[in-house]
Motif scaffolding. Structure first.
Motif, mmCIF file in Angstrom:
data_model
loop_
_atom_site.group_PDB
_atom_site.id
_atom_site.type_symbol
_atom_site.label_atom_id
_atom_site.label_comp_id
_atom_site.label_asym_id
_atom_site.label_seq_id
_atom_site.Cartn_x
_atom_site.Cartn_y
_atom_site.Cartn_z
ATOM 1 N N ASN A 72 0.826 -1.211 0.000
ATOM 2 C CA ASN A 72 0.000 0.000 0.000
ATOM 3 C C ASN A 72 0.863 1.266 0.000
ATOM 4 O O ASN A 72 0.476 2.283 -0.576
ATOM 5 C CB ASN A 72 -1.005 0.001 1.161
ATOM 6 C CG ASN A 72 -0.347 -0.004 2.519
ATOM 7 O OD1 ASN A 72 0.807 -0.399 2.669
ATOM 8 N ND2 ASN A 72 -1.090 0.405 3.523
ATOM 9 N N THR A 73 2.032 1.204 0.595
ATOM 10 C CA THR A 73 2.960 2.345 0.552
ATOM 11 C C THR A 73 3.427 2.571 -0.874
ATOM 12 O O THR A 73 3.447 3.704 -1.373
ATOM 13 C CB THR A 73 4.172 2.093 1.478
ATOM 14 O OG1 THR A 73 3.704 1.916 2.812
ATOM 15 C CG2 THR A 73 5.166 3.241 1.413
ATOM 16 N N VAL A 74 3.796 1.477 -1.548
ATOM 17 C CA VAL A 74 4.250 1.575 -2.939
ATOM 18 C C VAL A 74 3.113 2.060 -3.824
ATOM 19 O O VAL A 74 3.325 2.901 -4.700
ATOM 20 C CB VAL A 74 4.827 0.230 -3.424
ATOM 21 C CG1 VAL A 74 5.099 0.253 -4.919
ATOM 22 C CG2 VAL A 74 6.103 -0.093 -2.660
ATOM 23 N N SER A 75 1.903 1.586 -3.590
ATOM 24 C CA SER A 75 0.746 2.051 -4.377
ATOM 25 C C SER A 75 0.583 3.558 -4.254
ATOM 26 O O SER A 75 0.324 4.240 -5.250
ATOM 27 C CB SER A 75 -0.533 1.353 -3.921
ATOM 28 O OG SER A 75 -0.510 0.012 -4.302
ATOM 29 N N GLY A 76 0.735 4.079 -3.041
ATOM 30 C CA GLY A 76 0.639 5.526 -2.840
ATOM 31 C C GLY A 76 1.726 6.287 -3.578
ATOM 32 O O GLY A 76 1.470 7.312 -4.214
ATOM 33 N N LEU A 77 2.958 5.777 -3.511
ATOM 34 C CA LEU A 77 4.068 6.416 -4.214
ATOM 35 C C LEU A 77 3.856 6.351 -5.722
ATOM 36 O O LEU A 77 4.084 7.327 -6.435
ATOM 37 C CB LEU A 77 5.392 5.737 -3.842
ATOM 38 C CG LEU A 77 5.872 5.915 -2.401
ATOM 39 C CD1 LEU A 77 7.026 4.975 -2.095
ATOM 40 C CD2 LEU A 77 6.268 7.352 -2.147
ATOM 41 N N VAL A 78 3.399 5.199 -6.201
ATOM 42 C CA VAL A 78 3.143 5.034 -7.636
ATOM 43 C C VAL A 78 2.044 6.000 -8.075
ATOM 44 O O VAL A 78 2.146 6.622 -9.141
ATOM 45 C CB VAL A 78 2.778 3.570 -7.969
ATOM 46 C CG1 VAL A 78 2.170 3.448 -9.359
ATOM 47 C CG2 VAL A 78 4.014 2.680 -7.844
ATOM 48 N N GLY A 79 1.003 6.163 -7.250
ATOM 49 C CA GLY A 79 -0.069 7.105 -7.578
ATOM 50 C C GLY A 79 0.458 8.515 -7.782
ATOM 51 O O GLY A 79 0.070 9.200 -8.742
ATOM 52 N N THR A 98 -3.642 -7.956 -13.692
ATOM 53 C CA THR A 98 -2.712 -7.038 -13.048
ATOM 54 C C THR A 98 -2.048 -6.136 -14.084
ATOM 55 O O THR A 98 -2.103 -6.394 -15.283
ATOM 56 C CB THR A 98 -1.615 -7.798 -12.270
ATOM 57 O OG1 THR A 98 -0.855 -8.575 -13.187
ATOM 58 C CG2 THR A 98 -2.210 -8.684 -11.192
ATOM 59 N N ALA A 99 -1.428 -5.117 -13.574
ATOM 60 C CA ALA A 99 -0.697 -4.182 -14.437
ATOM 61 C C ALA A 99 0.741 -4.096 -13.951
ATOM 62 O O ALA A 99 1.038 -4.362 -12.788
ATOM 63 C CB ALA A 99 -1.344 -2.801 -14.386
ATOM 64 N N ARG A 100 1.590 -3.739 -14.863
ATOM 65 C CA ARG A 100 2.985 -3.473 -14.515
ATOM 66 C C ARG A 100 3.199 -1.973 -14.568
ATOM 67 O O ARG A 100 2.608 -1.279 -15.388
ATOM 68 C CB ARG A 100 3.928 -4.197 -15.478
ATOM 69 C CG ARG A 100 3.783 -5.699 -15.373
ATOM 70 C CD ARG A 100 4.790 -6.466 -16.186
ATOM 71 N NE ARG A 100 4.975 -5.919 -17.516
ATOM 72 C CZ ARG A 100 5.942 -6.293 -18.341
ATOM 73 N NH1 ARG A 100 6.806 -7.198 -17.972
ATOM 74 N NH2 ARG A 100 6.054 -5.756 -19.531
ATOM 75 N N ILE A 101 4.058 -1.505 -13.698
ATOM 76 C CA ILE A 101 4.398 -0.090 -13.641
ATOM 77 C C ILE A 101 5.696 0.091 -14.414
ATOM 78 O O ILE A 101 6.658 -0.649 -14.223
ATOM 79 C CB ILE A 101 4.582 0.382 -12.174
ATOM 80 C CG1 ILE A 101 3.359 0.006 -11.320
ATOM 81 C CG2 ILE A 101 4.862 1.876 -12.131
ATOM 82 C CD1 ILE A 101 2.047 0.544 -11.828
ATOM 83 N N ALA A 102 5.713 1.070 -15.307
ATOM 84 C CA ALA A 102 6.892 1.319 -16.149
ATOM 85 C C ALA A 102 7.224 2.800 -16.152
ATOM 86 O O ALA A 102 6.334 3.646 -16.000
ATOM 87 C CB ALA A 102 6.616 0.845 -17.577
ATOM 88 N N LEU A 103 8.490 3.094 -16.342
ATOM 89 C CA LEU A 103 8.912 4.492 -16.469
ATOM 90 C C LEU A 103 8.444 5.057 -17.806
ATOM 91 O O LEU A 103 8.483 4.368 -18.822
ATOM 92 C CB LEU A 103 10.438 4.606 -16.434
ATOM 93 C CG LEU A 103 11.154 4.490 -15.108
ATOM 94 C CD1 LEU A 103 12.635 4.784 -15.292
ATOM 95 C CD2 LEU A 103 10.564 5.388 -14.060
ATOM 96 N N THR A 104 8.035 6.304 -17.777
ATOM 97 C CA THR A 104 7.734 7.030 -19.010
ATOM 98 C C THR A 104 9.017 7.747 -19.442
ATOM 99 O O THR A 104 10.027 7.743 -18.731
ATOM 100 C CB THR A 104 6.637 8.078 -18.754
ATOM 101 O OG1 THR A 104 7.128 9.000 -17.770
ATOM 102 C CG2 THR A 104 5.333 7.441 -18.290
#
Length: 159
Positions: A72-79, A98-104
């Motif tokens: 949940n901490t990472v989710s907040g940072l990702v948000g 699920t989704a993967r988080i990627a750099l833009t």
């Protein structure tokens, strides 16, 4: 004749000095970046996530495990990083749920700017100390990298 020192027995005073030096270096780098890069407001936790994501997209759970943070901490940072445009969500080819988080591109630029600012700061500091001290610091890099690995953080980021 005195016995030779056991190389496996560490001097607690040296270990304390190393701990203090690492703490002071982290603090100095964190505060000095604000001087050299005053518009930078990215918290260190987000920078560390960007560094981890620079190696490739990850699910939030994988990112949390690598950073040793709660999901949940990472989710907040990702948000927050999604809002800033530094990361985006991509479909996970292995699991549609699920989704993967990627750099833009903006995330890559932000990370590169941050890295260059730190490199300039360190290069300036190394040039300001005695040449033999600078050489000693640089010659310790292999050992420091192995120490980071022994502490659980390999070249690919936190374990």
């Amino acid at each position: 004749m005195p016995e030779p020192a056991d190389p496996n027995v560490l001097d607690p005073g040296q270990v304390q000095r190393l701990t203090d030096a690492v703490t002071r270096l982290r603090r100095a780098l964190r505060s000095s970046i604000r001087t050299e890069y005053p518009w930078e407001s990215l918290p260190m936790a987000q920078v560390e996530l960007l560094q981890t994501l620079a190696m490739g997209p990850l699910r939030v759970g994988e990112l949390a495990a690598r950073q040793r943070l709660a999901p949940n901490t990472v989710s907040g940072l990702v948000g927050k990083m999604l809002e800033a445009g530094f990361v985006d969500r991509q479909a996970d080819p292995g699991d549609r749920r699920t989704a993967r988080i990627a750099l833009t591109e903006a995330g890559h630029r932000q990370l590169a700017d941050w890295q260059r600012a730190h490199e300039r700061r360190l290069a300036t500091a190394l040039a300001a100390i005695a040449p033999e001290d600078s050489a000693a610091v640089l010659s310790a890099l292999d050992g420091l990298e192995r120490l980071a690995t022994a502490l659980g953080e390999g070249p690919e980021g936190p374990a």
